[in-house]
Each structure stands twice: as C-alpha cells, then as structure tokens.
Write a protein that holds these residues in place. Structure first.
Motif, PDB file in Angstrom:
ATOM      1  N   ASP A  33     -36.936  30.469 -10.466  1.00 20.93           N
ATOM      2  CA  ASP A  33     -36.087  31.208 -11.399  1.00 20.93           C
ATOM      3  C   ASP A  33     -34.614  30.843 -11.255  1.00 20.93           C
ATOM      4  OD1 ASP A  33     -38.043  32.873 -12.774  1.00 20.93           O
ATOM      5  OD2 ASP A  33     -38.320  33.881 -10.862  1.00 20.93           O
ATOM      6  N   GLU A  34     -34.148  30.741 -10.013  1.00 20.39           N
ATOM      7  CA  GLU A  34     -32.736  30.420  -9.798  1.00 20.39           C
ATOM      8  C   GLU A  34     -32.407  29.019 -10.305  1.00 20.39           C
ATOM      9  OE1 GLU A  34     -29.459  30.271  -6.148  1.00 20.39           O
ATOM     10  OE2 GLU A  34     -31.493  30.994  -5.781  1.00 20.39           O
ATOM     11  N   GLU A  35     -33.307  28.061 -10.056  1.00 19.08           N
ATOM     12  CA  GLU A  35     -33.079  26.694 -10.525  1.00 19.08           C
ATOM     13  C   GLU A  35     -33.073  26.620 -12.047  1.00 19.08           C
ATOM     14  OE1 GLU A  35     -35.067  24.241  -6.779  1.00 19.08           O
ATOM     15  OE2 GLU A  35     -36.344  25.042  -8.381  1.00 19.08           O
ATOM     16  N   ILE A  36     -33.957  27.397 -12.679  1.00 18.63           N
ATOM     17  CA  ILE A  36     -33.994  27.425 -14.148  1.00 18.63           C
ATOM     18  C   ILE A  36     -32.679  27.951 -14.711  1.00 18.63           C
ATOM     19  CG2 ILE A  36     -35.068  28.539 -16.147  1.00 18.63           C
ATOM     20  CD1 ILE A  36     -37.724  28.478 -14.556  1.00 18.63           C
ATOM     21  N   ARG A  37     -32.177  29.027 -14.112  1.00 16.08           N
ATOM     22  CA  ARG A  37     -30.929  29.619 -14.608  1.00 16.08           C
ATOM     23  C   ARG A  37     -29.729  28.712 -14.368  1.00 16.08           C
ATOM     24  NH1 ARG A  37     -33.302  34.674 -12.596  1.00 16.08           N
ATOM     25  NH2 ARG A  37     -32.251  34.317 -10.623  1.00 16.08           N
ATOM     26  N   GLU A  38     -29.711  28.036 -13.215  1.00 15.85           N
ATOM     27  CA  GLU A  38     -28.540  27.236 -12.856  1.00 15.85           C
ATOM     28  C   GLU A  38     -28.525  25.875 -13.551  1.00 15.85           C
ATOM     29  OE1 GLU A  38     -28.359  26.903  -8.622  1.00 15.85           O
ATOM     30  OE2 GLU A  38     -27.643  28.961  -8.332  1.00 15.85           O
ATOM     31  N   LYS A  39     -29.711  25.253 -13.702  1.00 15.35           N
ATOM     32  CA  LYS A  39     -29.731  23.876 -14.180  1.00 15.35           C
ATOM     33  C   LYS A  39     -30.602  23.652 -15.423  1.00 15.35           C
ATOM     34  CE  LYS A  39     -28.977  21.987  -9.526  1.00 15.35           C
ATOM     35  NZ  LYS A  39     -29.487  21.052  -8.475  1.00 15.35           N
ATOM     36  N   GLY A  40     -31.452  24.622 -15.762  1.00 16.56           N
ATOM     37  CA  GLY A  40     -32.388  24.421 -16.853  1.00 16.56           C
ATOM     38  C   GLY A  40     -31.781  24.649 -18.228  1.00 16.56           C
ATOM     39  N   GLY A  89     -42.344  14.599 -16.413  1.00 15.04           N
ATOM     40  CA  GLY A  89     -41.049  14.293 -15.814  1.00 15.04           C
ATOM     41  C   GLY A  89     -40.229  15.552 -15.606  1.00 15.04           C
ATOM     42  N   ASP A  90     -39.082  15.610 -16.233  1.00 11.06           N
ATOM     43  CA  ASP A  90     -38.168  16.733 -16.042  1.00 11.06           C
ATOM     44  C   ASP A  90     -38.293  17.812 -17.112  1.00 11.06           C
ATOM     45  OD1 ASP A  90     -36.825  15.634 -13.699  1.00 11.06           O
ATOM     46  OD2 ASP A  90     -36.017  14.135 -15.073  1.00 11.06           O
ATOM     47  N   LEU A  91     -39.327  17.713 -17.964  1.00  7.04           N
ATOM     48  CA  LEU A  91     -39.623  18.753 -18.955  1.00  7.04           C
ATOM     49  C   LEU A  91     -40.827  19.553 -18.482  1.00  7.04           C
ATOM     50  CD1 LEU A  91     -39.072  20.025 -21.742  1.00  7.04           C
ATOM     51  CD2 LEU A  91     -40.600  18.301 -22.729  1.00  7.04           C
ATOM     52  N   PHE A  92     -40.710  20.870 -18.454  1.00  2.75           N
ATOM     53  CA  PHE A  92     -41.745  21.733 -17.890  1.00  2.75           C
ATOM     54  C   PHE A  92     -42.222  22.772 -18.899  1.00  2.75           C
ATOM     55  CE2 PHE A  92     -39.282  20.087 -14.395  1.00  2.75           C
ATOM     56  CZ  PHE A  92     -40.231  19.780 -13.424  1.00  2.75           C
ATOM     57  N   TYR A  93     -43.455  23.239 -18.660  1.00  7.58           N
ATOM     58  CA  TYR A  93     -44.034  24.306 -19.479  1.00  7.58           C
ATOM     59  C   TYR A  93     -43.146  25.554 -19.434  1.00  7.58           C
ATOM     60  CZ  TYR A  93     -48.675  22.109 -20.028  1.00  7.58           C
ATOM     61  OH  TYR A  93     -49.708  21.291 -20.377  1.00  7.58           O
ATOM     62  N   GLY A 118     -33.997  13.182 -13.483  1.00  7.49           N
ATOM     63  CA  GLY A 118     -34.200  12.837 -12.081  1.00  7.49           C
ATOM     64  C   GLY A 118     -34.450  14.018 -11.170  1.00  7.49           C
ATOM     65  N   TRP A 119     -34.394  15.244 -11.701  1.00  7.26           N
ATOM     66  CA  TRP A 119     -34.570  16.434 -10.869  1.00  7.26           C
ATOM     67  C   TRP A 119     -35.959  16.472 -10.249  1.00  7.26           C
ATOM     68  CZ3 TRP A 119     -37.884  20.597 -10.786  1.00  7.26           C
ATOM     69  CH2 TRP A 119     -37.501  21.681  -9.991  1.00  7.26           C
ATOM     70  N   GLU A 120     -36.983  16.239 -11.057  1.00  5.95           N
ATOM     71  CA  GLU A 120     -38.364  16.317 -10.567  1.00  5.95           C
ATOM     72  C   GLU A 120     -38.624  15.267  -9.495  1.00  5.95           C
ATOM     73  OE1 GLU A 120     -42.765  15.468 -10.636  1.00  5.95           O
ATOM     74  OE2 GLU A 120     -41.070  14.154 -11.088  1.00  5.95           O
TER      75      GLU A 120
END
Length: 225
Positions: free
Chosen positions: A54-61, A111-115, A37-39
């Motif tokens: 970058d911050e979102e990737i580190r915190e939630k990815g 969806g919520d999966l990214f390159y 549901g993030w996207e």
C-alpha cells in the motif's frame, strides 16, 4: 449503523440494498503502474511474485484505467476484462472461466504494470473517498469489518482512511456519519460498490472522475457474465 452487505448473484443489486438507497454504482479499481524498472529491482529470483504494498502504491504508483488496459488487450467491453481478471485468479468455475481472455491479459499486464487491488478499496480512491464522505457536512466516517467484528467512527482524514484501507480484511464498508453514501469492497473481485441516497449519481460519478458503471434494475453483482 449499516453493516456489511453480502450481495449474492440471485437477484439484481438494487433489489438487495436497503430501500433508502436509490442508486448503486460499480467502481472499477485502477490498475497500478510502478516506475520503469521497479519490478526488476525488487525481484530476488525469477520465481518470486512481486506486488507493491500500500505504501509503495501511494508513493510511487500511478492509476491506469480499465479502458487503457482494454485497448492494449483488444477487449471491447469492461465485462471481457473482468472475466479475464476473475479467470486469472481462479475466481470463476470452469464453465464460466475465459482462459483465452486471461492469456491476453497476462501478455499485456506485466513488468511494472500490476493488477488492481483485489478484494479491497483502492488507495487511488482515497481523494474521492474524502470528498464524498464529507459531501453532506460529515466530519467523521464509519467503518465496519465483519470478519474481525471491528467497527467504529474516525475523523475524515487521509491518514485515517489510509490506516483503515491498509489494515482492512477482504470485507469492508465505509459510510459517512449520516449514512448518505456507502462504499463496499467485494470479495474475489477488482471492483467496489457505491450506494447513494437521492443523489444525481451520474453527475457525482463524473465529478469524482470515477471509471464506473451505473447499476440499473437488471444489474447483478456478477455483471460481467
């Protein structure tokens, strides 16, 4: 100090690197899985392109391997996935592009999966960066950004590595102070190149948990063709 190396596709990688480096590895940057549901929560309209910072990737990815995405798409090799990625960003000429593979990739990465991070060293590699850069007793690392003519030494800390990766342009090189190990971003790609002096590279790759391909005498930077 070692500056950025531009690796062309005219000769194998091992022929282009400084002679003191005996091993080269292609590191596959992981795909990025954000929470369910993030996207949708971030999107303001249907035409908006969403990608975590970058911050979102580190915190939630969470890191997703190429092998997992290959399985979802029905790809048999890392090269097929690389061709799909490169085609989808327009990095390949018409005769080399694989639109069929890119369509399969688009159908499965949504969806919520990214390159993976394009052009840059992945944030998911920071823990192994810290281990390798301090492997031989170094307490500082050297960074070089040729586009901005920016370089220098910093203490090996997670905060310093985050800052360098966040602020770096598309070309970046990182080495330990002794220059035993080298990490390089690769422009228009989803890989990094790792160089080492006299190390059992297979053992190191396994120890770091990298998804990677060991380069031999016939491995080009355009390894996927």
């Amino acid at each position: 100090m070692l500056e950025y190396l531009w690796l062309d596709d005219e000769s194998p990688i091992l022929k282009q690197i400084p002679i003191e480096y005996t091993s080269a590895v292609i590191l596959f940057s992981p795909f990025i899985q954000m929470p369910e549901g993030w996207e949708k929560a971030k999107r303001k309209n249907n035409d908006e392109h969403i990608y975590p910072n970058d911050e979102e990737i580190r915190e939630k990815g969470k890191a997703v391997s190429w092998k997992k995405v290959m399985s979802s798409c029905g790809f048999q090799t890392h090269a097929e996935l690389a061709l799909a990625l490169m085609t989808s960003i327009g990095a390949l000429r018409d005769e080399c592009a694989r639109g069929d593979l890119a369509e399969l990739l688009h159908a499965n990465v949504k969806g919520d999966l990214f390159y993976p991070s394009e052009d840059h060293i992945s944030n998911f590699h920071i823990p192994s960066l810290m281990k390798v850069l301090s492997y031989n007793g170094s307490n500082q690392f050297y960074y070089s950004e040729p586009i901005w003519e920016n370089s220098g030494f910093l203490d090996i800390t997670e905060a310093n590595l985050r800052t360098v990766l966040d602020d770096a342009a598309a070309e970046l090189i990182l080495t330990d102070k002794k220059m035993d190990f080298v990490f390089m971003s690769v422009y228009d790609s989803f890989i990094n190149v790792f160089l080492a002096k006299g190390e059992n590279i297979n053992e190191l790759v396994q120890r770091m948990g990298w998804e990677a391909m060991i380069c031999d005498e016939s491995t080009y930077i355009s390894w996927y063709r």
